[in-house]
Design an enzyme around this catalytic site. Sequence first.
Site, PDB file in Angstrom:
ATOM      1  N   HIS A  36       0.810  -1.222   0.000  1.00 39.27           N
ATOM      2  CA  HIS A  36       0.000   0.000   0.000  1.00 39.27           C
ATOM      3  C   HIS A  36       0.846   1.277   0.000  1.00 39.27           C
ATOM      4  O   HIS A  36       0.360   2.334  -0.371  1.00 39.27           O
ATOM      5  CB  HIS A  36      -0.986   0.010   1.180  1.00 39.27           C
ATOM      6  CG  HIS A  36      -0.366   0.271   2.503  1.00 39.27           C
ATOM      7  ND1 HIS A  36       0.118  -0.739   3.307  1.00 39.27           N
ATOM      8  CD2 HIS A  36      -0.139   1.430   3.176  1.00 39.27           C
ATOM      9  CE1 HIS A  36       0.606  -0.209   4.412  1.00 39.27           C
ATOM     10  NE2 HIS A  36       0.457   1.099   4.364  1.00 39.27           N
ATOM     11  N   ASP A  65      -0.386  -7.596   1.478  1.00 45.15           N
ATOM     12  CA  ASP A  65       0.130  -6.228   1.570  1.00 45.15           C
ATOM     13  C   ASP A  65       1.658  -6.214   1.622  1.00 45.15           C
ATOM     14  O   ASP A  65       2.262  -5.368   2.260  1.00 45.15           O
ATOM     15  CB  ASP A  65      -0.469  -5.486   2.773  1.00 45.15           C
ATOM     16  CG  ASP A  65      -0.187  -3.980   2.734  1.00 45.15           C
ATOM     17  OD1 ASP A  65      -0.156  -3.416   1.619  1.00 45.15           O
ATOM     18  OD2 ASP A  65       0.014  -3.388   3.794  1.00 45.15           O
ATOM     19  N   SER A 139       3.429   1.280   9.169  1.00 43.84           N
ATOM     20  CA  SER A 139       3.352   0.156   8.249  1.00 43.84           C
ATOM     21  C   SER A 139       4.689  -0.117   7.593  1.00 43.84           C
ATOM     22  O   SER A 139       5.387   0.796   7.176  1.00 43.84           O
ATOM     23  CB  SER A 139       2.302   0.417   7.169  1.00 43.84           C
ATOM     24  OG  SER A 139       1.027   0.350   7.709  1.00 43.84           O
TER      25      SER A 139
END
Length: 169
Positions: A36, A65, A139
């Site tokens: 992402h 992801d 992240s």
Amino acid sequence: CAPSIAVLEAHFGDGGSRTGTAIVITEDGALLASTHIISGADRLHAKIGGTDYTAYIIGLDYASDLAVLKVDAHGLTAAQFCGSDSAAAGDPVAVVGNPVGGVVNITDGILSAVNRGYSYRGYQMDVFQFTGLLSDIASGSAFHLKQHLPVVVRDRNLLGIVRRSNLDD
């Protein structure tokens, strides 16, 4: 751990950009990052140990992801992986990353679950859950067992990758 962490910058055609963390997984420049962060980017740059590299996408997996990138480099310090069999609920852990501005951030906590079932975009996976507080920009950070990290920068045992559960689908 720090030599295995890269600052990742994704630049987009509209002039926008995203910054995140990538993890060096091979000495010849393969990196692991969050899909992402880089999906749709026109250009990718990775800064590893003070050196800037152009990064190229090797593969993207939207379900997990995760993305694999490559930089043209040799002799990098690759992260050492440890499996979930080396982790248990109650273990202290540390999250290490470079989410903004190239400054290493370290957050610690306790594993509250190991191999917990989780569904993301219809894909079932086993994940770790921990008690530490993460910012919205965590992240892609490296997830380490602190019991293997008496000093975070001396040991590179990678347990997992941070994946925030509140990302927009």
